[in-house]
Scaffold this motif. Structure first.
Motif, short mmCIF file in Angstrom:
data_model
loop_
_atom_site.label_atom_id
_atom_site.label_comp_id
_atom_site.label_asym_id
_atom_site.label_seq_id
_atom_site.Cartn_x
_atom_site.Cartn_y
_atom_site.Cartn_z
N VAL A 97 35.22 59.56 -36.35
CA VAL A 97 34.59 58.29 -36.70
C VAL A 97 35.64 57.28 -37.16
N ILE A 98 36.63 57.75 -37.93
CA ILE A 98 37.66 56.85 -38.45
C ILE A 98 38.60 56.40 -37.34
N TYR A 99 38.85 57.29 -36.37
CA TYR A 99 39.64 56.86 -35.21
C TYR A 99 38.95 55.69 -34.49
N VAL A 100 37.63 55.79 -34.35
CA VAL A 100 36.87 54.71 -33.73
C VAL A 100 36.95 53.44 -34.57
N ALA A 101 36.82 53.58 -35.89
CA ALA A 101 36.91 52.42 -36.78
C ALA A 101 38.27 51.75 -36.68
N GLY A 102 39.34 52.57 -36.63
CA GLY A 102 40.68 52.01 -36.48
C GLY A 102 40.84 51.27 -35.17
N GLY A 103 40.29 51.83 -34.09
CA GLY A 103 40.34 51.16 -32.80
C GLY A 103 39.58 49.84 -32.81
N MET A 104 38.44 49.83 -33.50
CA MET A 104 37.65 48.60 -33.62
C MET A 104 38.42 47.51 -34.35
#
Length: 434
Positions: free
Chosen positions: A306-313
């Motif tokens: 989930v945090i990887y996705v947040a970082g990408g966002m």
């Protein structure tokens, strides 16, 4: 976990830290009288660097990264020092000092990693409790419309903020699984939709923002290195590490993971790299955001995915300012209602950690009382230490830092002394037996 769920949870993390990440460049840029174009760059590059810094910290490897579901953002502790350095030495000295501070943290991360023994449950529980207490006033002000707003405390703002909070609580009470885990996001969307019908949402920032923005290292010029500025920023970095340690400990408890000194060392090294990155891209020093701890606790989702996705966002938002501007449409009162739930969970997490402490021992009660009192007191009255030298004020003007330092020192005073007395008594009994 399905892709749709991961994406929605990632958006929640972005929204949880977005306001904090944006307000720092706005304050610093305005104080240093940057042009609208420069200010727009500062906000956009800050979001992009937040994403890169987050990915660095979550990706655990042999050399850096704490490997916990953490989100990094610009530290509030650096606001005053950056303005002071910029006013005295210029913008180039700000980023020279940030780069130097990052190098310092990377080099001495191993020494910081050995301070684990200074953070037993009595200290970590107190620190996390202080973090929650000091964050809640921010949420309360936002519920009323934001400090300094013309309609502060209006019935309309209270209706929105309490309506969003009630909606989130009802979702959490009467739903399960995915709906419960994204209750914060649903509450923010619902509150914003209602605000549109009330005529409170201004789409001008989205219309005026550009579509594409490319990062440019050393945008404000080649960095310069001033000794005074470097020392100041190193102190800021040390303060950030103290805050991050409490966040690491809190997330470690939530994720059922016992952190080792090596874990902390890699976490500190990751933060040092993030600070260096901020200096290179002319952004900010970065630290682990406590805002997102409450979201992890509230959603119950601890996956690093989930945090990887947040970082990408965040990286995406930093590259496309027009899309990033969409998140600014959320009214302050709506955000405040959601923040009460998130920040309150941080406070509750600290209380849970303190439940593991022997509270029958008066010394422990005194440590908690004085530390929480100092943290809350400095938050309420930040001018308490205003007459001290600026280098010392960096350690005292922030309630979280002041309270945390108090907890560490009092624990050393009371509990270390107790251990020495116990050892002395054991040695005496052994001599008598002989």
């Amino acid at each position: 976990m399905k892709k749709g769920k991961v994406f929605s949870l990632g958006i929640q993390h972005v929204l949880a830290m977005y306001a904090g990440a944006v307000i720092v460049p706005l304050i610093v840029g305005s104080a240093l009288k940057l042009s609208p174009e420069q200010l727009a760059y500062l906000v956009a590059i800050d979001l992009l660097t937040c994403g890169l810094a987050t990915l660095i910290q979550v990706w655990q490897n042999r050399f850096f990264g704490v490997g916990l579901p953490v989100v990094l953002g610009c530290t509030f502790t650096a606001v005053g020092p950056m303005i002071a350095i910029g006013g005295q030495y210029g913008m180039s000295a700000i980023y020279g000092s940030i780069i130097a501070a990052g190098i310092f943290v990377v080099i001495f991360a191993g020494a910081f990693g050995k301070i684990l023994k200074l953070f037993p449950p009595i200290v970590t529980g107190t620190v996390v409790t202080i973090i929650g207490i000091t964050l809640i006033p921010v949420a309360i002000k936002d519920m009323a419309g934001g400090a300094g707003s013309e309609n502060f405390g209006s019935a309309q703002n209270l209706f929105l903020s309490f309506g969003v909070l009630a909606f989130i609580l009802l979702l959490y009470r009467f739903s399960n699984g995915f709906i419960r885990s994204v209750s914060i996001l649903i509450g923010l969307i619902a509150g914003t939709v209602v605000s549109v019908f009330l005529g409170l949402v201004d789409f001008t920032p989205v219309m005026e923002a550009s579509w594409v923005h490319m990062p440019k290292p050393f945008y404000f010029g080649v960095p310069t290195f001033e000794i005074g500025a470097i020392i100041t920023m190193i102190l800021v970095a040390i303060v950030s590490l103290i805050e991050s340690t409490g966040v690491f400990m809190a997330l470690g408890k939530i994720c059922d993971r016992d952190l080792t000194p090596e874990d902390l060392t890699k976490g500190y090294r990751g933060e040092g790299l993030a600070i260096m990155l901020g200096g290179i891209f002319n952004a900010f020093p970065y630290t682990t955001y406590s805002q997102n701890v409450g979201l992890v606790q509230l959603s119950g989702v601890k996956a690093k995915q989930v945090i990887y996705v947040a970082g990408g966002m965040l990286i995406f938002l930093g590259l496309i300012p027009k899309v990033a501007a969409l998140t600014t449409l959320i009214p302050t009162a709506v955000m405040g209602g959601a923040m009460v739930a998130m920040f309150g969970m941080v406070f509750a997490s600290g209380i849970k950690m303190l439940s593991e402490v022997n509270l029958a021992k008066q010394e422990n009660l005194l440590i908690i009382a004085c530390s929480v009192g100092m943290g809350l007191g400095v938050t309420v009255e930040p001018e308490l230490f205003s007459r001290l030298p600026e280098s010392i004020q960096i350690l005292t003007e922030n309630g979280i830092v002041a309270g945390s330092l108090m907890a560490v020192l009092l624990n050393l005073l009371f509990n270390t002394k107790s251990k020495k007395v116990l050892v002395s008594k054991v040695q005496q009994s052994q001599k008598q037996a002989v």
